[in-house]
Design a protein around this motif. Structure first.
Motif, mmCIF file in Angstrom:
data_model
loop_
_atom_site.group_PDB
_atom_site.id
_atom_site.type_symbol
_atom_site.label_atom_id
_atom_site.label_comp_id
_atom_site.label_asym_id
_atom_site.label_seq_id
_atom_site.Cartn_x
_atom_site.Cartn_y
_atom_site.Cartn_z
ATOM 1 N N VAL A 44 11.219 -1.426 18.549
ATOM 2 C CA VAL A 44 10.172 -1.503 19.570
ATOM 3 C C VAL A 44 9.216 -2.614 19.149
ATOM 4 O O VAL A 44 8.547 -2.517 18.117
ATOM 5 N N LYS A 52 2.804 -0.193 21.250
ATOM 6 C CA LYS A 52 4.178 -0.018 20.761
ATOM 7 C C LYS A 52 4.288 1.138 19.773
ATOM 8 O O LYS A 52 5.334 1.798 19.716
ATOM 9 N N SER A 53 3.238 1.434 19.004
ATOM 10 C CA SER A 53 3.294 2.578 18.093
ATOM 11 C C SER A 53 3.354 3.887 18.877
ATOM 12 O O SER A 53 4.129 4.796 18.540
ATOM 13 N N SER A 56 6.778 4.104 20.439
ATOM 14 C CA SER A 56 7.752 4.457 19.403
ATOM 15 C C SER A 56 7.703 5.952 19.112
ATOM 16 O O SER A 56 8.738 6.630 19.030
ATOM 17 N N CYS A 72 11.298 7.568 12.126
ATOM 18 C CA CYS A 72 10.435 6.490 12.620
ATOM 19 C C CYS A 72 10.037 5.615 11.438
ATOM 20 O O CYS A 72 9.541 6.128 10.426
ATOM 21 N N GLU A 74 7.729 2.452 10.174
ATOM 22 C CA GLU A 74 6.599 1.572 10.455
ATOM 23 C C GLU A 74 6.701 0.355 9.555
ATOM 24 O O GLU A 74 6.729 0.475 8.326
ATOM 25 N N LEU A 81 1.611 4.390 13.439
ATOM 26 C CA LEU A 81 2.713 5.232 13.874
ATOM 27 C C LEU A 81 2.565 6.645 13.330
ATOM 28 O O LEU A 81 2.795 7.626 14.047
ATOM 29 N N ILE A 172 13.947 4.749 14.939
ATOM 30 C CA ILE A 172 13.074 3.967 15.812
ATOM 31 C C ILE A 172 12.139 3.153 14.932
ATOM 32 O O ILE A 172 11.425 3.712 14.092
ATOM 33 N N ASP A 174 8.982 0.772 14.601
ATOM 34 C CA ASP A 174 7.755 0.184 15.127
ATOM 35 C C ASP A 174 7.618 -1.177 14.465
ATOM 36 O O ASP A 174 7.100 -1.302 13.356
ATOM 37 N N SER A 175 8.091 -2.206 15.149
ATOM 38 C CA SER A 175 8.310 -3.508 14.532
ATOM 39 C C SER A 175 7.013 -4.259 14.257
ATOM 40 O O SER A 175 5.928 -3.873 14.721
#
Length: 348
Positions: A44, A52-53, A56, A72, A74, A81, A172, A174-175
């Motif tokens: 994401v 986005k966080s 996500s 998830c 981060e 996140l 997932i 969180d980019s």
């Protein structure tokens, strides 16, 4: 409600920009969500501040409620996140924060130490040792090494197996911010050009294979219905298609103002606020109606400008655009994440 525009993501790269496509069938947003959550690795990405966080975290909650074990990750280490999922912090080891949902915060130094321990049997060292200074130089001084450590850890978690089955059904990520995510996604392919053989070559090959497999990995983009976030989302979309091998899956258009104020509604309020009617309207309504008129005009402007930006975004995207409405009343943190998750589930 969520509305979706554009063709469903295929198993290869998306179609060319602005290619015409038929109108989406009813329930297509649900199909798109199913396509995303069916993957093992979902990135994401987007401009900072686009949510986005939260998105996500919401995707993680939806996946967990479907019975999937979700991790998830981060990347930037800010802790957003973890807070979105109701935890104060997250560390390098996965931490359970919600049923079937764990959070991990990436750290390049920790990734390097884990890599050395797993593949070269190098024991853990502290920051004070001379060996730590050598590896710190390697991790931070050589171009692309830090990105490779980050993406390598993500791929390692995607590949990890215990008891004959994958540890995680869905990861997932969180980019990092828009400008940094592409070098990370392309780090393995860049390293393949440098490493012609040996253990490093074999490792970056399987990392690149995971990222390049559209049945396993997808990249999603986050945007807001505003000029700059839309411009950055379109730029990320175009660059991802030309500079990386990962497949684009969808775009989330967050905080869409869905309330439309009609001309007739404004006309009624304008009549009430006219000088000859204001006193009577104030007595009848129990208050001055002029702030209501001002609020409706702002709502109309937000709706109309947002719709224009949304049209521009849909025209430039070759993947589905899922609109998430602007939420009111939800408290920041887990409450907002749950509300976004509910909006995503409503599409199904």
């Amino acid at each position: 409600q969520l509305r979706r525009r554009g063709p469903l993501p295929g198993t290869g790269h998306a179609r060319r920009r602005r290619q015409l496509s038929p109108s989406p069938p009813r329930g297509a947003a649900a199909s798109t969500l199913d396509e995303l959550l069916a993957r093992n690795l979902l990135f994401v990405a987007g401009k900072g501040g686009t949510g986005k966080s939260t998105i996500s975290g919401a995707l993680a909650l939806v996946g967990a409620q479907a019975g999937r074990r979700v991790l998830c990750i981060e990347v930037d280490g800010k802790g957003d996140l973890a807070r979105c999922l109701g935890a104060a912090t997250a560390g390098f080891q996965p931490k359970v924060v919600q049923p079937n949902v764990s959070v991990l915060a990436l750290d390049p130094e920790e990734s390097l130490q884990e890599y050395l321990r797993l593949y070269f049997k190098v024991p853990r060292f502290t920051r004070l040792t001379p060996l730590a200074k050598v590896f710190e130089f390697i991790a931070t001084g050589l171009p692309g090494t830090s990105d490779m450590l980050v993406i390598g850890k993500i791929a390692y978690e995607a590949k990890r197996v215990e008891g004959g089955r994958p540890v995680w059904d869905l990861i997932i990520v969180d980019s990092a911010a828009t400008g940094h995510v592409l070098p990370q996604l392309g780090a393995a392919r860049a390293m393949m050009d440098l490493a012609r053989g040996g253990i490093v070559r074999s490792q970056v090959e399987w990392i690149d294979a995971i990222l390049s497999d559209p049945k396993r990995s997808l990249l999603t983009v986050c945007a807001l219905p505003e000029e700059m976030p839309v411009a950055e989302a379109l730029e990320l979309h175009d660059r991802a298609r030309t500079e990386t091998t990962i497949t684009l899956g969808a775009c989330f258009l967050n905080r869409v103002f869905t309330t439309a104020v009609t001309a007739r509604q404004l006309h009624v309020l304008e009549e009430l606020c006219a000088v000859e009617h204001l006193e009577a309207a104030t007595r009848r309504l129990g208050g001055d109606p002029r702030p209501v008129l001002a609020g409706d005009r702002i709502a109309q402007r937000l709706h109309d400008t947002g719709a224009a930006h949304a049209r521009r975004l849909r025209q430039g995207m070759t993947v589905p655009v899922i609109e998430i409405p602007l939420l009111s009343g939800a408290r920041p943190g887990l409450a907002t994440t749950r509300a976004v998750a509910a909006a995503l589930r409503a599409a199904a």
